[in-house]
Design a protein around this motif. Structure first.
Motif, short mmCIF file in Angstrom:
data_model
loop_
_atom_site.label_atom_id
_atom_site.label_comp_id
_atom_site.label_asym_id
_atom_site.label_seq_id
_atom_site.Cartn_x
_atom_site.Cartn_y
_atom_site.Cartn_z
N TRP A 117 6.88 12.26 8.97
CA TRP A 117 6.74 12.73 8.20
C TRP A 117 6.04 13.96 8.53
O TRP A 117 5.42 13.96 9.65
CB TRP A 117 6.31 11.91 7.08
CG TRP A 117 6.70 11.21 6.05
CD1 TRP A 117 7.10 9.66 6.15
CD2 TRP A 117 7.20 11.31 5.25
NE1 TRP A 117 7.11 9.06 5.11
CE2 TRP A 117 7.84 10.22 4.75
CE3 TRP A 117 7.08 12.56 4.05
CZ2 TRP A 117 8.79 9.96 3.49
CZ3 TRP A 117 7.89 11.81 2.98
CH2 TRP A 117 8.23 10.81 2.82
N ASP A 155 2.27 12.47 11.06
CA ASP A 155 3.00 10.79 11.39
C ASP A 155 4.25 10.63 12.01
O ASP A 155 5.38 11.93 11.26
CB ASP A 155 2.58 9.76 10.58
CG ASP A 155 2.87 9.54 10.27
OD1 ASP A 155 3.76 10.17 9.01
OD2 ASP A 155 2.24 8.98 8.70
N THR A 210 10.39 5.48 4.48
CA THR A 210 10.97 6.89 5.39
C THR A 210 13.06 5.34 6.17
O THR A 210 13.05 6.04 6.85
CB THR A 210 10.35 6.10 6.94
OG1 THR A 210 9.38 6.90 6.47
CG2 THR A 210 10.68 6.92 8.29
N GLU A 265 1.07 3.72 2.21
CA GLU A 265 1.28 3.57 3.13
C GLU A 265 2.93 2.64 4.11
O GLU A 265 4.02 3.44 3.96
CB GLU A 265 0.62 3.59 4.30
CG GLU A 265 1.21 3.35 6.05
CD GLU A 265 1.48 5.30 6.74
OE1 GLU A 265 2.10 4.76 7.30
OE2 GLU A 265 0.57 5.96 5.61
N MET A 266 2.11 1.34 2.78
CA MET A 266 4.02 0.84 3.48
C MET A 266 4.89 1.24 2.86
O MET A 266 5.88 0.77 2.82
CB MET A 266 3.38 -0.69 3.62
CG MET A 266 2.90 -1.67 3.64
SD MET A 266 2.97 -2.26 5.59
CE MET A 266 4.59 -2.85 4.96
N THR A 289 0.95 -0.99 -0.16
CA THR A 289 -0.34 0.13 -0.26
C THR A 289 0.80 1.10 0.19
O THR A 289 1.95 0.82 0.86
CB THR A 289 -0.85 -0.33 1.01
OG1 THR A 289 0.17 -0.50 2.39
CG2 THR A 289 -1.86 -1.56 1.30
N ARG A 313 5.60 4.54 2.08
CA ARG A 313 6.14 5.38 2.70
C ARG A 313 6.85 5.48 3.91
O ARG A 313 8.32 5.49 4.12
CB ARG A 313 5.28 6.28 3.14
CG ARG A 313 5.98 7.74 3.99
CD ARG A 313 4.16 8.51 4.25
NE ARG A 313 3.03 9.00 2.62
CZ ARG A 313 3.51 9.71 1.19
NH1 ARG A 313 5.05 10.35 2.04
NH2 ARG A 313 2.49 9.98 0.71
N LEU A 314 6.29 4.28 4.41
CA LEU A 314 7.08 3.24 5.75
C LEU A 314 8.81 3.15 5.25
O LEU A 314 9.64 3.33 5.74
CB LEU A 314 6.67 2.57 6.55
CG LEU A 314 5.74 2.61 6.93
CD1 LEU A 314 4.60 1.81 7.92
CD2 LEU A 314 5.73 3.78 8.36
#
Length: 227
Positions: free
Chosen positions: A205, A202, A113, A106-107, A104, A109-110
């Motif tokens: 970010w 979060d 990071t 979100e995954m 996803t 973006r993690l």
């Protein structure tokens, strides 16, 4: 009516009958197929519904199957059936014994990071090693300590920064490293840029506005620090 003997096919009477291997035998006829040794219910070994002694009991042997076109087709069909059963079991047990990780945003973006954290650690180690390599030798350091430090006088007056303060008057951040935006909603940074109008999103970010370019968007929190 008396049943026939399994060896001589003559009638077997109850007084001399042996019932074994799905047949009836005379006591004298119940013997090894090879050596004709008389057998009993305790020492016989049956094979193909025939009695044998332990010495002459047939040994099973493996046969070699040649790779004929028919055998290859059967082998391929068996593999396809196995794959179909595996997929069916996988669909039934999906989500029970393990969790399926979906790629996803979100995954992603993690993951990004984590890569940035690794890059920061690399830069920190590089800067530390650079400082150690640029340090003067001990004898030069002693000479520098003995010399008085020169004081630079600055003219009195208001200090003007190269970049104007944000309209909101909020806290400013300074970019420690350069960062190139990979998404449309992100902001590119150059080392030393000032960031204003910070809004945390979060872990890892935040939103902010680059005072050098005026662009506003998301940026990695571990690439900047408060001024």
């Amino acid at each position: 009516m008396n049943p026939p003997c399994g060896r001589c096919n003559k009638a077997v009477y109850p007084t001399e009958k042996i019932n074994c291997l799905d047949k009836y035998w005379h006591k004298g006829c119940f013997s090894c197929e090879i050596c004709k040794m008389a057998l009993s219910m305790t020492n016989y070994r049956g094979f193909d519904k025939k009695p044998y002694c332990s010495m002459h009991y047939p040994k099973t042997s493996f046969t070699i199957v040649t790779d004929t076109p028919e055998n290859l087709r059967l082998k391929q069909q068996s593999q396809l059936n196995s794959q179909a059963l595996y997929k069916e079991d996988f669909e039934k047990n999906k989500g029970k014994g393990f969790s399926l990780v979906v790629d996803t945003p979100e995954m992603q973006r993690l993951k990004k990071t984590q890569d940035q954290i690794s890059n920061i650690k690399y830069h920190e180690e590089f800067e530390k090693s650079k400082i150690r390599s640029d340090a003067p030798p001990p004898e030069n350091r002693q000479e520098d300590e003995q010399q008085p430090s020169a004081l630079v006088s600055l003219p009195a007056g208001p200090l003007h920064s190269a970049t104007a303060a944000p309209p909101s008057g909020g806290k400013q951040y300074k970019a420690l490293y350069s960062y190139t935006a990979s998404e449309a909603d992100e902001v590119s940074l150059q080392e030393g840029d000032l960031i204003a109008d910070i809004e945390p999103i979060d872990e890892g970010w935040m939103f902010g506005r680059n005072l050098r370019t005026g662009q506003r968007g998301m940026l990695p929190a571990n690439y900047v620090r408060p001024v």
